[in-house]
Design a protein around this motif. Structure first.
Motif, PDB file in Angstrom:
ATOM      1  N   GLU A   1       0.819  -1.217   0.000  1.00  0.00           N
ATOM      2  CA  GLU A   1       0.000   0.000   0.000  1.00  0.00           C
ATOM      3  C   GLU A   1       0.853   1.267   0.000  1.00  0.00           C
ATOM      4  OE1 GLU A   1      -2.970  -0.085   3.017  1.00  0.00           O
ATOM      5  OE2 GLU A   1      -3.847  -1.962   2.326  1.00  0.00           O
ATOM      6  N   ARG A   2       2.055   1.170  -0.558  1.00  0.00           N
ATOM      7  CA  ARG A   2       2.909   2.344  -0.748  1.00  0.00           C
ATOM      8  C   ARG A   2       2.718   2.796  -2.204  1.00  0.00           C
ATOM      9  NH1 ARG A   2       8.680   0.695   1.756  1.00  0.00           N
ATOM     10  NH2 ARG A   2       9.159   2.803   1.022  1.00  0.00           N
ATOM     11  N   TYR A   3       1.560   3.398  -2.446  1.00  0.00           N
ATOM     12  CA  TYR A   3       1.106   3.620  -3.813  1.00  0.00           C
ATOM     13  C   TYR A   3       1.943   4.657  -4.559  1.00  0.00           C
ATOM     14  CZ  TYR A   3      -2.888   1.006  -2.113  1.00  0.00           C
ATOM     15  OH  TYR A   3      -3.677   0.020  -1.582  1.00  0.00           O
ATOM     16  N   ARG A   4       2.454   5.660  -3.863  1.00  0.00           N
ATOM     17  CA  ARG A   4       3.258   6.669  -4.562  1.00  0.00           C
ATOM     18  C   ARG A   4       4.539   6.053  -5.111  1.00  0.00           C
ATOM     19  NH1 ARG A   4       1.902   9.552   0.317  1.00  0.00           N
ATOM     20  NH2 ARG A   4       0.120  10.937  -0.018  1.00  0.00           N
ATOM     21  N   ASN A   5       5.200   5.239  -4.290  1.00  0.00           N
ATOM     22  CA  ASN A   5       6.419   4.574  -4.765  1.00  0.00           C
ATOM     23  C   ASN A   5       6.115   3.608  -5.904  1.00  0.00           C
ATOM     24  OD1 ASN A   5       6.725   4.994  -1.568  1.00  0.00           O
ATOM     25  ND2 ASN A   5       8.700   5.264  -2.547  1.00  0.00           N
ATOM     26  N   ALA A   6       4.983   2.894  -5.787  1.00  0.00           N
ATOM     27  CA  ALA A   6       4.597   1.964  -6.843  1.00  0.00           C
ATOM     28  C   ALA A   6       4.342   2.719  -8.143  1.00  0.00           C
ATOM     29  CB  ALA A   6       3.349   1.189  -6.420  1.00  0.00           C
ATOM     30  N   TYR A   7       3.666   3.877  -8.050  1.00  0.00           N
ATOM     31  CA  TYR A   7       3.378   4.675  -9.240  1.00  0.00           C
ATOM     32  C   TYR A   7       4.661   5.089  -9.940  1.00  0.00           C
ATOM     33  CZ  TYR A   7       1.438   8.467 -12.080  1.00  0.00           C
ATOM     34  OH  TYR A   7       1.076   9.279 -13.118  1.00  0.00           O
ATOM     35  N   VAL A   8       5.651   5.544  -9.153  1.00  0.00           N
ATOM     36  CA  VAL A   8       6.933   5.981  -9.729  1.00  0.00           C
ATOM     37  C   VAL A   8       7.608   4.831 -10.467  1.00  0.00           C
ATOM     38  CG1 VAL A   8       9.263   6.749  -9.135  1.00  0.00           C
ATOM     39  CG2 VAL A   8       7.281   7.853  -8.092  1.00  0.00           C
ATOM     40  N   ASP A   9       7.620   3.649  -9.853  1.00  0.00           N
ATOM     41  CA  ASP A   9       8.278   2.504 -10.492  1.00  0.00           C
ATOM     42  C   ASP A   9       7.548   2.073 -11.761  1.00  0.00           C
ATOM     43  OD1 ASP A   9      10.407   2.351  -8.818  1.00  0.00           O
ATOM     44  OD2 ASP A   9       9.692   0.642  -7.641  1.00  0.00           O
ATOM     45  N   TYR A  10       6.212   2.082 -11.726  1.00  0.00           N
ATOM     46  CA  TYR A  10       5.460   1.710 -12.923  1.00  0.00           C
ATOM     47  C   TYR A  10       5.710   2.705 -14.066  1.00  0.00           C
ATOM     48  CZ  TYR A  10       2.699  -1.912 -10.564  1.00  0.00           C
ATOM     49  OH  TYR A  10       2.292  -3.060  -9.923  1.00  0.00           O
TER      50      TYR A  10
ATOM     51  N   THR B   1      -3.676   5.707 -10.034  1.00  0.00           N
ATOM     52  CA  THR B   1      -4.048   7.115 -10.218  1.00  0.00           C
ATOM     53  C   THR B   1      -5.407   7.400  -9.589  1.00  0.00           C
ATOM     54  OG1 THR B   1      -2.777   7.264 -12.273  1.00  0.00           O
ATOM     55  CG2 THR B   1      -4.508   8.905 -11.926  1.00  0.00           C
ATOM     56  N   ARG B   2      -6.379   6.509  -9.838  1.00  0.00           N
ATOM     57  CA  ARG B   2      -7.704   6.707  -9.224  1.00  0.00           C
ATOM     58  C   ARG B   2      -7.622   6.681  -7.707  1.00  0.00           C
ATOM     59  NH1 ARG B   2      -9.217   3.160 -13.507  1.00  0.00           N
ATOM     60  NH2 ARG B   2      -9.216   1.394 -12.055  1.00  0.00           N
ATOM     61  N   MET B   3      -6.805   5.775  -7.174  1.00  0.00           N
ATOM     62  CA  MET B   3      -6.690   5.665  -5.716  1.00  0.00           C
ATOM     63  C   MET B   3      -6.029   6.908  -5.125  1.00  0.00           C
ATOM     64  SD  MET B   3      -5.557   1.664  -5.504  1.00  0.00           S
ATOM     65  CE  MET B   3      -5.552   1.628  -3.727  1.00  0.00           C
ATOM     66  N   LEU B   4      -4.997   7.438  -5.799  1.00  0.00           N
ATOM     67  CA  LEU B   4      -4.307   8.619  -5.290  1.00  0.00           C
ATOM     68  C   LEU B   4      -5.194   9.855  -5.382  1.00  0.00           C
ATOM     69  CD1 LEU B   4      -0.695   8.084  -6.684  1.00  0.00           C
ATOM     70  CD2 LEU B   4      -1.474   7.831  -4.322  1.00  0.00           C
ATOM     71  N   ILE B   5      -6.017   9.945  -6.427  1.00  0.00           N
ATOM     72  CA  ILE B   5      -6.949  11.075  -6.524  1.00  0.00           C
ATOM     73  C   ILE B   5      -7.953  11.029  -5.382  1.00  0.00           C
ATOM     74  CG2 ILE B   5      -8.823  12.044  -7.910  1.00  0.00           C
ATOM     75  CD1 ILE B   5      -7.228  11.276 -10.403  1.00  0.00           C
TER      76      ILE B   5
END
Length: 334
Positions: free
Chosen positions: A119-128, A149-153
């Motif tokens: 659930e470290r979504y920001r780090n996951a987003y960067v890697d993706y 993106t939907r989850m972070l919004i």
């Protein structure tokens, strides 16, 4: 039973006492005899008291010795300590690989999945996003970026981008090296399938948008513009029956009956039992004053669905027009 009465049985049971103290039987026997003979005039109760006192002292010494040995003897760590870091192994191993090769595709993708599971979504987003810089054909990365993106919004609102860690820029040399790697036939087929699937999705989205725009134009009475929207749709997707029947509406409103008839023919080739195509072709036949063909198409509509009231009403009109045309064509009798 008194203390003195039970003493002879306990004193004469060296197995019990040697077990308790950890001393050998000869040693215990010597201590016992020394305590008993310490006073020849002592009574039985006094001898028992002396023995009990000596036992307590010996037990304390034995316990202290055991504690000393235990503290100086190395022990194996608990088994749980060896596996305590197991849950994070999936993230640690790829990080090590990335230390050796910073832009390795598989470790980046796996670390992104590990971040997402934690659930470290920001780090996951960067890697993706880094993965997609290396290879835009990784569909799993595209899907995950949309999902995260939907989850972070939802989590951070419209400022979610400002809270992201910096996304590294992959050097062009790394991208070129990745694309120049020889690929197997299986990978080539998978890549081609992804490209084809992306193209289909893009076309579907474009057709859906144009079709909706055409429908809105029809509702507002802008039939000429609507016809062009449907024509664009058909150029992209020529096997959709609804596009032909929709364009036929605009053509009928523009009194372009022959073209409307052709669109209905095309629709019926795709769907031979399409009620809308039969009904609108009947209207085209009516506009072309082919009342017999119009009547035939309307009867087809009613056979497919007897509850179409518009077809019933139109059949009465067409039948009346057909009778009138036959009367007009009848030669005058002398």
């Amino acid at each position: 039973m008194g203390l003195g009465a039970s003493q002879p049985r306990l004193e004469r049971s060296p197995v019990i006492w040697t077990t308790l103290t950890g001393l050998s039987r000869p040693t215990w026997h010597g201590l016992r005899m020394r305590a008993i003979n310490s006073s020849s005039t002592a009574s039985l109760g006094m001898r028992w008291t002396s023995t009990a006192r000596l036992l307590r002292v010996v037990l304390k010494q034995v316990s202290a010795a055991r504690r000393t040995c235990a503290s100086s003897t190395p022990t194996e760590p608990p088994a749980t300590l060896k596996t305590a870091t197991a849950p994070t192994a999936s993230k640690t191993a790829p990080s090590t690989a990335l230390d050796l090769q910073p832009y390795s595709l598989k470790p980046l993708l796996r670390r992104a999945m590990a971040y997402e599971s934690l659930e470290r979504y920001r780090n996951a987003y960067v890697d993706y996003k880094t993965v997609l810089q290396i290879d835009t054909g990784v569909q799993a990365a595209h899907d995950s970026v949309h999902r995260i993106t939907r989850m972070l919004i939802e989590q951070d609102g419209m400022v979610w981008r400002e809270k992201l860690p910096e996304i590294p820029v992959v050097p062009l040399s790394v991208q070129q090296e990745h694309w120049e790697k020889p690929v197997s036939m299986e990978q080539e087929r998978a890549r081609a399938a992804r490209v084809a699937q992306d193209e289909v999705r893009r076309k579907e989205a474009r057709v859906s948008l144009l079709k909706q725009e055409g429908n809105d134009l029809v509702k507002r009475g802008h039939f000429h513009d609507a016809m062009h929207k449907y024509t664009e749709c058909i150029a992209i997707k020529h096997d959709d029956c609804a596009l032909y029947t929709n364009r036929a509406i605009s053509l009928l409103k523009l009194s372009r009956f022959q073209e409307a008839k052709q669109d209905c023919n095309a629709a019926l080739l795709l769907e031979p039992t399409n009620k809308k195509a039969f009904y609108r072709r009947a209207l085209a036949h009516k506009g072309l004053q082919d009342y017999l063909s119009a009547s035939s198409d309307l009867q087809e509509v009613l056979e497919l669905d007897p509850n179409v009231r518009e077809a019933e009403a139109e059949l009465l009109v067409v039948t009346s027009l057909l009778r009138k045309s036959l009367m007009d064509d009848r030669p005058l009798q002398m």
